[in-house]
Design an enzyme around this catalytic site. Structure first.
Site, mmCIF file in Angstrom:
data_model
loop_
_atom_site.group_PDB
_atom_site.id
_atom_site.type_symbol
_atom_site.label_atom_id
_atom_site.label_comp_id
_atom_site.label_asym_id
_atom_site.label_seq_id
_atom_site.Cartn_x
_atom_site.Cartn_y
_atom_site.Cartn_z
ATOM 1 N N GLU A 5 38.862 34.123 48.479
ATOM 2 C CA GLU A 5 39.581 35.312 48.960
ATOM 3 C C GLU A 5 39.911 36.280 47.839
ATOM 4 O OE1 GLU A 5 42.867 32.202 48.243
ATOM 5 O OE2 GLU A 5 40.736 32.267 48.733
ATOM 6 N N ASP A 17 43.760 39.556 45.444
ATOM 7 C CA ASP A 17 43.779 38.281 46.149
ATOM 8 C C ASP A 17 44.497 38.461 47.487
ATOM 9 O OD1 ASP A 17 43.508 35.098 45.618
ATOM 10 O OD2 ASP A 17 45.343 35.520 46.737
ATOM 11 N N ILE A 18 43.886 37.974 48.575
ATOM 12 C CA ILE A 18 44.507 38.066 49.893
ATOM 13 C C ILE A 18 45.657 37.060 49.963
ATOM 14 C CG2 ILE A 18 44.163 37.820 52.386
ATOM 15 C CD1 ILE A 18 41.225 38.495 51.931
#
Length: 317
Positions: A234, A191-192
């Site tokens: 994301e 996950d960003i």
């Protein structure tokens, strides 16, 4: 014209030679200026000038062109590729209502053809014409199959990042888990960090730029045999096949470093990017769904612990 020999047409010319007891037979595809010998039995040749062949005369109407003795025919001259054919018989081939070629047979001595033999030659020419239709259909089917494959591929690729999309990466995870009886599979849920703030501060084009660059860095961080896809928003999911826990952790850390290795340029801004990763290693009785769920739980712990780190899911019990 210009295509190689095909067995479907060679069968017709072999049959013609046996049926009439003649030494030579061929199927010619007739163009505006050239004649292409698609199938040849009894002599050599690939291409002729149309004006130098009897095919030029045969294709002008639907009847059979019969020449008992070409030595007595005023159309014969020394440039004719069939000058040594004393006997000639040819019937036109039809494709989509047009005369496009000729099935012809020849001999090195004068011959007569009975009405039954003329009818047989017409039947064989019709058979060769059907093979032309089948060949064209085969090409169309191949083209359609290729188009369908491309369309199917497009339905499995994320348009923005050019990674596998959610559907495809989940299917790959299921396949890997199904065949991984003895070879462990690791899942990385990635996950960003703080992605929403990037969109809020700089707009969605900046977020799209970050997603594309992160996708490139994910591909650089995993092994060549691994798969990675965009899971949603994301979030990304990577499948590491045939790997132990130590190596899986090494890959996860390499991915994390790749993502954070430099800022991303966009419209005069330098955007720092990091990611959090949850790692889960398969163990019985894991299936793809449970393994992904454990990786997602590990991701949540990584984010809660401060982000930009890898958290490992405990073994399934």
């Amino acid at each position: 014209m210009g295509t190689p020999a095909e067995e479907r047409f060679d069968r017709v010319t072999r049959l013609a030679r046996r049926m009439f007891g003649l030494p030579t037979a061929c199927i010619d595809i007739v163009g505006e200026k050239l004649v292409w010998l698609k199938s040849v039995q009894g002599f050599d040749g690939l291409e002729r000038m149309r004006k130098d062949t009897y095919c030029h005369y045969t294709i002008q109407d639907d009847g059979v062109c019969l020449i008992r003795d070409t030595r007595l025919d005023p159309r014969v001259h020394t440039g004719d590729p069939y000058w040594d054919w004393i006997f000639y018989a040819g019937a036109p081939l039809h494709f989509e209502g047009e005369r496009v070629g000729v099935l012809c047979v020849g001999d090195d001595k004068p011959r007569d053809f009975t009405p039954e033999q003329v009818e047989s030659l017409i039947d064989l020419a019709a058979l060769a014409g059907q093979e032309l239709q089948v060949a064209a259909l085969s090409e169309a089917q191949l083209a359609l199959a290729r188009a369908n494959e491309e369309l199917e591929m497009k339905t499995r690729i994320d348009v923005l990042t050019h990674l596998w999309n959610r559907r495809a990466i989940l299917e790959l995870a299921t396949i890997e888990m199904t065949r991984a009886d003895h070879a462990p599979v690791a899942i990385l849920m990635i996950d960003i960090d703080h992605f929403k703030s990037i969109n809020d501060r700089l707009g969605h084009p900046a977020g799209d730029r970050v997603l594309r660059v992160v996708a490139e860095r994910l591909r650089a961080g995993i092994r060549p045999m691994d798969a990675v896809g965009r899971f949603g928003g994301e979030e990304f999911l990577a499948i590491l096949s045939g790997i132990d826990g130590v190596e899986a952790l090494n890959v996860a850390e390499r991915v994390r470093r790749q993502v954070a290795r430099s800022t991303i340029a966009f419209d005069g801004h330098r955007i720092p990017v990091t990611c959090s990763i949850g790692l889960a290693l398969s163990a019985r009785p894991d299936d793809a769904e449970s393994l992904i769920r454990r990786a997602d739980q590990a991701l949540y712990r990584a984010k809660r612990a401060g982000r930009n780190r890898v958290a490992i899911a405990p073994r399934a019990r």
